[in-house]
Design an enzyme around this catalytic site. Structure first.
Site, PDB file in Angstrom:
ATOM      1  N   VAL A  46      25.762 -32.935  80.216  1.00 44.24           N
ATOM      2  CA  VAL A  46      26.469 -33.514  79.065  1.00 44.24           C
ATOM      3  C   VAL A  46      26.615 -32.471  77.953  1.00 44.24           C
ATOM      4  O   VAL A  46      27.640 -32.427  77.271  1.00 44.24           O
ATOM      5  CB  VAL A  46      25.731 -34.772  78.548  1.00 44.24           C
ATOM      6  CG1 VAL A  46      26.391 -35.324  77.293  1.00 44.24           C
ATOM      7  CG2 VAL A  46      25.677 -35.836  79.630  1.00 44.24           C
ATOM      8  N   CYS A  47      25.613 -31.628  77.777  1.00 43.05           N
ATOM      9  CA  CYS A  47      25.599 -30.663  76.670  1.00 43.05           C
ATOM     10  C   CYS A  47      26.849 -29.786  76.592  1.00 43.05           C
ATOM     11  O   CYS A  47      27.428 -29.647  75.509  1.00 43.05           O
ATOM     12  CB  CYS A  47      24.333 -29.806  76.723  1.00 43.05           C
ATOM     13  SG  CYS A  47      22.812 -30.780  76.567  1.00 43.05           S
ATOM     14  N   PRO A  48      27.311 -29.187  77.697  1.00 42.31           N
ATOM     15  CA  PRO A  48      28.499 -28.345  77.552  1.00 42.31           C
ATOM     16  C   PRO A  48      29.739 -29.131  77.150  1.00 42.31           C
ATOM     17  O   PRO A  48      30.604 -28.610  76.438  1.00 42.31           O
ATOM     18  CB  PRO A  48      28.669 -27.692  78.928  1.00 42.31           C
ATOM     19  CG  PRO A  48      27.860 -28.501  79.870  1.00 42.31           C
ATOM     20  CD  PRO A  48      26.766 -29.144  79.056  1.00 42.31           C
ATOM     21  N   GLU A  50      29.757 -31.679  75.123  1.00 41.97           N
ATOM     22  CA  GLU A  50      29.620 -31.902  73.681  1.00 41.97           C
ATOM     23  C   GLU A  50      29.915 -30.636  72.878  1.00 41.97           C
ATOM     24  O   GLU A  50      30.625 -30.693  71.872  1.00 41.97           O
ATOM     25  CB  GLU A  50      28.196 -32.348  73.342  1.00 41.97           C
ATOM     26  CG  GLU A  50      27.843 -33.726  73.799  1.00 41.97           C
ATOM     27  CD  GLU A  50      26.496 -34.127  73.277  1.00 41.97           C
ATOM     28  OE1 GLU A  50      26.423 -35.209  72.672  1.00 41.97           O
ATOM     29  OE2 GLU A  50      25.516 -33.370  73.448  1.00 41.97           O
ATOM     30  N   LEU A  51      29.368 -29.519  73.306  1.00 39.83           N
ATOM     31  CA  LEU A  51      29.565 -28.279  72.552  1.00 39.83           C
ATOM     32  C   LEU A  51      31.016 -27.819  72.605  1.00 39.83           C
ATOM     33  O   LEU A  51      31.537 -27.289  71.620  1.00 39.83           O
ATOM     34  CB  LEU A  51      28.616 -27.188  73.047  1.00 39.83           C
ATOM     35  CG  LEU A  51      27.121 -27.490  72.878  1.00 39.83           C
ATOM     36  CD1 LEU A  51      26.286 -26.270  73.238  1.00 39.83           C
ATOM     37  CD2 LEU A  51      26.776 -27.978  71.495  1.00 39.83           C
TER      38      LEU A  51
END
Length: 187
Positions: A46-48, A50-51
């Protein structure tokens, strides 16, 4: 305890930005609006997304006078490696703070101590270094950076106009409220 209304505590951390390593401290957050987004870990799922989404709003946030920082408990070296190997993260031009000391996630109360990871926390900090907005999500729930625009505009309006507040769904140029006894029970 909520971090709303508190000043950013002193810290020093290494960061990665546009091919360079740099040191970041609470002083970087003063004199401008700051959006600080914590996320659990580099090289995840999920992090990439979001960033990359945050990068898509970066120019809009900068136009509003805000600087953007992301932060995880990874090192600045890991941020560099991720930036060089991920198509999504390769687009990121804002500062990526690495905090393996766990200082920042602890200060902002988003640290999962047992795992040494940060929760998904988003904070808007005013030019005086005071936290005005705090939002925390569970690990499996990604954020939508477009929502930061209205939140930042509302925080800026209230900062510039003491005694006025922004109601739900407030948009720039909309009416605000002036809390008083005359409004009690009339909204």
């Amino acid at each position: 305890m909520s971090v709303i209304g508190t000043k950013v505590k002193p810290f020093k951390a290494q960061a990665y930005k546009n091919g360079d390593f740099l040191e970041v401290s609470e002083e970087n957050f003063k004199g401008q609006w700051t959006v600080l987004c914590f996320y659990p870990a580099d090289f995840t799922f999920v992090c990439p997304t979001e960033l990359e989404d945050l990068q898509n709003e970066y120019s809009n946030l900068k136009e509003l006078g805000a600087e953007v920082y992301s932060c995880s408990t990874d090192t600045h070296f890991t941020h560099k490696a991720w930036h060089e190997s991920s198509e999504a993260i390769g687009k990121v031009t804002y500062t990526m703070i690495g905090d393996p000391s766990l200082t920042l996630p602890s200060h902002f109360e988003v640290l999962r101590v047992e795992q040494g990871l940060a929760d998904r926390g988003t904070f808007i900090i005013d030019p005086d270094g005071v936290v005005q907005v705090a939002e925390v999500h569970a690990e499996g729930i990604g954020r939508d950076a477009s929502g930061l625009i209205d939140k930042l505009k509302a925080a800026q309006y209230v900062y510039k106009n003491p005694g006025e507040v922004c109601p739900a769904k407030w948009k720039e140029g909309s009416e605000t409220l002036k809390p008083s006894i005359d409004l009690v029970g009339k909204i």
